[in-house]
Scaffold this motif. Structure first.
Motif, short mmCIF file in Angstrom:
data_model
loop_
_atom_site.label_atom_id
_atom_site.label_comp_id
_atom_site.label_asym_id
_atom_site.label_seq_id
_atom_site.Cartn_x
_atom_site.Cartn_y
_atom_site.Cartn_z
N GLY A 96 21.96 -5.64 4.69
CA GLY A 96 22.41 -5.83 3.32
C GLY A 96 21.46 -6.71 2.54
O GLY A 96 21.19 -6.48 1.35
N ALA A 97 20.92 -7.74 3.20
CA ALA A 97 19.94 -8.61 2.54
C ALA A 97 18.69 -7.82 2.18
O ALA A 97 18.10 -8.02 1.11
N SER A 98 18.28 -6.91 3.06
CA SER A 98 17.10 -6.08 2.79
C SER A 98 17.35 -5.18 1.59
O SER A 98 16.48 -5.02 0.73
N LEU A 99 18.55 -4.60 1.52
CA LEU A 99 18.88 -3.73 0.40
C LEU A 99 18.89 -4.50 -0.91
O LEU A 99 18.36 -4.04 -1.93
N ARG A 100 19.48 -5.69 -0.89
CA ARG A 100 19.54 -6.49 -2.12
C ARG A 100 18.15 -6.95 -2.54
O ARG A 100 17.86 -7.04 -3.74
N ARG A 101 17.29 -7.22 -1.59
CA ARG A 101 15.96 -7.73 -1.92
C ARG A 101 15.04 -6.64 -2.44
O ARG A 101 14.33 -6.84 -3.42
N PHE A 102 15.05 -5.48 -1.79
CA PHE A 102 14.07 -4.44 -2.13
C PHE A 102 14.65 -3.32 -2.99
O PHE A 102 13.92 -2.68 -3.75
N GLY A 103 15.94 -3.04 -2.86
CA GLY A 103 16.53 -1.95 -3.63
C GLY A 103 16.31 -0.61 -2.96
O GLY A 103 15.37 -0.42 -2.18
N GLU A 104 17.19 0.33 -3.27
CA GLU A 104 17.13 1.65 -2.62
C GLU A 104 15.83 2.39 -2.93
O GLU A 104 15.23 3.01 -2.05
N GLU A 105 15.38 2.34 -4.19
CA GLU A 105 14.17 3.08 -4.56
C GLU A 105 12.96 2.58 -3.78
O GLU A 105 12.12 3.38 -3.34
N ARG A 106 12.85 1.28 -3.61
CA ARG A 106 11.73 0.73 -2.85
C ARG A 106 11.80 1.19 -1.40
O ARG A 106 10.77 1.54 -0.79
N LEU A 107 12.99 1.23 -0.82
CA LEU A 107 13.12 1.66 0.57
C LEU A 107 12.78 3.15 0.71
O LEU A 107 12.22 3.56 1.73
N VAL A 108 13.10 3.94 -0.30
CA VAL A 108 12.69 5.35 -0.28
C VAL A 108 11.17 5.46 -0.27
O VAL A 108 10.58 6.26 0.47
N ARG A 109 10.50 4.65 -1.10
CA ARG A 109 9.04 4.68 -1.13
C ARG A 109 8.44 4.23 0.20
O ARG A 109 7.39 4.74 0.62
N GLU A 110 9.10 3.28 0.88
CA GLU A 110 8.61 2.86 2.20
C GLU A 110 8.72 4.01 3.19
O GLU A 110 7.83 4.22 4.02
N ALA A 111 9.80 4.78 3.10
CA ALA A 111 9.94 5.95 3.97
C ALA A 111 8.86 6.98 3.67
O ALA A 111 8.30 7.61 4.59
N VAL A 112 8.54 7.13 2.40
CA VAL A 112 7.48 8.07 2.01
C VAL A 112 6.15 7.62 2.60
O VAL A 112 5.34 8.45 3.05
N ARG A 113 5.89 6.32 2.60
CA ARG A 113 4.65 5.80 3.20
C ARG A 113 4.56 6.17 4.67
O ARG A 113 3.50 6.57 5.17
N VAL A 114 5.68 6.07 5.38
CA VAL A 114 5.69 6.42 6.80
C VAL A 114 5.41 7.92 6.98
O VAL A 114 4.58 8.31 7.80
N ALA A 115 6.10 8.75 6.19
CA ALA A 115 5.91 10.19 6.30
C ALA A 115 4.46 10.58 6.02
O ALA A 115 3.94 11.54 6.61
N GLY A 116 3.80 9.83 5.16
CA GLY A 116 2.43 10.18 4.77
C GLY A 116 1.38 9.90 5.82
O GLY A 116 0.26 10.42 5.72
N VAL A 117 1.69 9.07 6.83
CA VAL A 117 0.68 8.73 7.84
C VAL A 117 0.99 9.32 9.20
O VAL A 117 0.23 9.10 10.15
N LEU A 118 2.07 10.06 9.33
CA LEU A 118 2.41 10.62 10.64
C LEU A 118 1.33 11.59 11.10
O LEU A 118 0.81 12.39 10.31
N PRO A 119 0.97 11.56 12.38
CA PRO A 119 0.05 12.57 12.91
C PRO A 119 0.63 13.97 12.69
O PRO A 119 1.87 14.15 12.68
N ASP A 120 -0.23 14.95 12.51
CA ASP A 120 0.23 16.30 12.19
C ASP A 120 1.27 16.81 13.18
O ASP A 120 2.29 17.40 12.80
N ARG A 121 1.00 16.60 14.46
CA ARG A 121 1.92 17.10 15.48
C ARG A 121 3.28 16.42 15.36
O ARG A 121 4.33 17.08 15.46
N VAL A 122 3.29 15.13 15.13
CA VAL A 122 4.54 14.40 14.98
C VAL A 122 5.25 14.82 13.71
O VAL A 122 6.48 14.99 13.69
N ALA A 123 4.51 15.00 12.63
CA ALA A 123 5.11 15.41 11.36
C ALA A 123 5.82 16.76 11.50
O ALA A 123 6.92 16.96 10.97
#
Length: 267
Positions: free
Chosen positions: A175-202
Motif C-alpha cells: 500500500g505504501a508503494s501504491l501511495r508513493r508511486f501511483g498506479e500509472e507509474r507501476l504500469v510503466r515499471e511493468a512496461v520497462r520489464v516487458a521491454g527487456v525480456l529475452p525473446d524466448r522468455v517474452a
C-alpha cells in the motif's frame, strides 16, 4: 645598335599605360521597367491561379500506408482530407492532429503532398507490449504500448502479448508503494520489464504481475515463474535469467531479483 627614332618615342608616349576606362552602364528605360513589372505581375497571377484556381492541382486521391490493425478506409475517414480542394491549401498539420485524436492506435503520421493530385498518409501504429483487463461492463482488454499508453480496447487477448495483473494492496508495504508511486507509474515499471525480456522468455510469458514497485514477477508457460523484483537493472536481470534457464532447464522457479545472486528451484 641604333636607338628608337623620334617618331617611335612619340608613339610610345601616346600609348595608354593602364586598362581602358570602364564603359558606363545605361540605366534601363522607363518602358523596360514597365514591361518587366507587368511580366512579373502576370507570372504571379498565373502562378496563383494555377495553384488555387485551376482544376489541375487539386486533391483527387488519398493513399494510406503503414497500417497493420487499422484499415486504410478507417484512416481516410478519420483524416477527412478535403478532396477537390487545391492541393497547396491542404492543412497537413490539421490532418495529423485529427488522426491522432480520432485513432489513438496511431503513434505517428506523416502527411505529404504528392503532386499534382495526391495526399499520402504514412502511418505508424502503436505496438502492444502488455494487456490490461478492461474494467467495467465493457470487458475485453486494454492494449498498452512501450510508453505505458493505453491506446485501444480489444475484445480478445492479443496473441503473444502478456497480460498485466496489478495486484496492488492498499495496506502494508504494498500500500505504501501504491501511495508513493501511483498506479500509472507501476504500469510503466511493468512496461520497462516487458521491454527487456529475452525473446524466448517474452514468447513464453503469459502474465506479468505487479504487487508493488519492487515486487514484479512473471508467469511463464508450463507453470514456471520468475521473481523479477523491481524494474531496476533490467538488462542485467535479463542476461542472468537467460543464463539461469539454460543452466537449469528443468527448474520451475527462477529468482533474478538480485542479478548477482540468482537462484532456481523445483524440477
Amino acid at each position: 645598335m641604333a636607338g628608337p627614332t623620334t617618331a617611335e618615342r612619340g608613339a610610345r608616349q601616346q600609348e595608354p599605360s593602364g586598362p581602358p576606362p570602364a564603359r558606363r552602364l545605361r540605366p534601363p528605360s522607363v518602358r523596360t521597367i514597365i514591361i518587366l513589372g507587368l511580366a512579373l505581375v502576370l507570372l504571379g497571377a498565373g502562378g496563383g491561379w494555377l495553384l488555387y484556381g485551376s482544376q489541375w492541382l487539386r486533391v483527387e486521391r488519398v493513399t494510406v500506408s503503414g497500417t497493420r490493425v487499422l484499415t486504410p478506409e478507417q484512416v481516410r475517414e478519420a483524416a477527412d482530407v478535403p478532396v477537390g480542394a487545391p492541393l497547396v491549401s491542404v492543412d497537413t498539420e490539421g490532418i495529423e492532429d485529427r488522426l491522432r485524436e480520432k485513432l489513438p492506435r496511431i503513434d505517428s503520421v506523416d502527411v505529404v503532398r504528392s503532386w499534382p493530385h495526391g495526399i499520402g498518409l504514412k502511418v505508424v501504429e502503436r505496438t502492444p507490449v502488455l494487456l490490461l483487463e478492461n474494467p467495467g461492463d465493457r470487458g475485453g482488454f486494454l492494449e498498452v504500448d512501450d510508453e505505458g499508453v493505453r491506446f485501444a480496447t480489444v475484445s480478445r487477448a492479443t496473441k503473444g502479448v502478456p497480460l498485466l495483473k496489478l495486484t496492488l494492496s492498499r495496506s502494508g508495504s504494498a500500500g505504501a508503494s501504491l501511495r508513493r508511486f501511483g498506479e500509472e507509474r507501476l504500469v510503466r515499471e511493468a512496461v520497462r520489464v516487458a521491454g527487456v525480456l529475452p525473446d524466448r522468455v517474452a514468447r513464453d510469458t503469459r502474465t506479468l504481475k505487479v504487487r508493488s514497485y519492487d515486487a514484479i514477477s512473471l508467469e511463464l508457460s508450463g507453470g514456471r515463474t520468475v521473481s523479477w523484483g523491481s524494474a531496476e537493472k533490467g538488462a542485467a536481470k535479463a542476461r542472468t535469467l537467460a543464463a539461469l534457464m539454460k543452466a537449469a532447464p528443468g527448474a520451475r522457479h527462477f529468482d533474478v531479483s538480485v542479478p548477482t545472486a540468482p537462484a532456481s528451484s523445483g524440477s
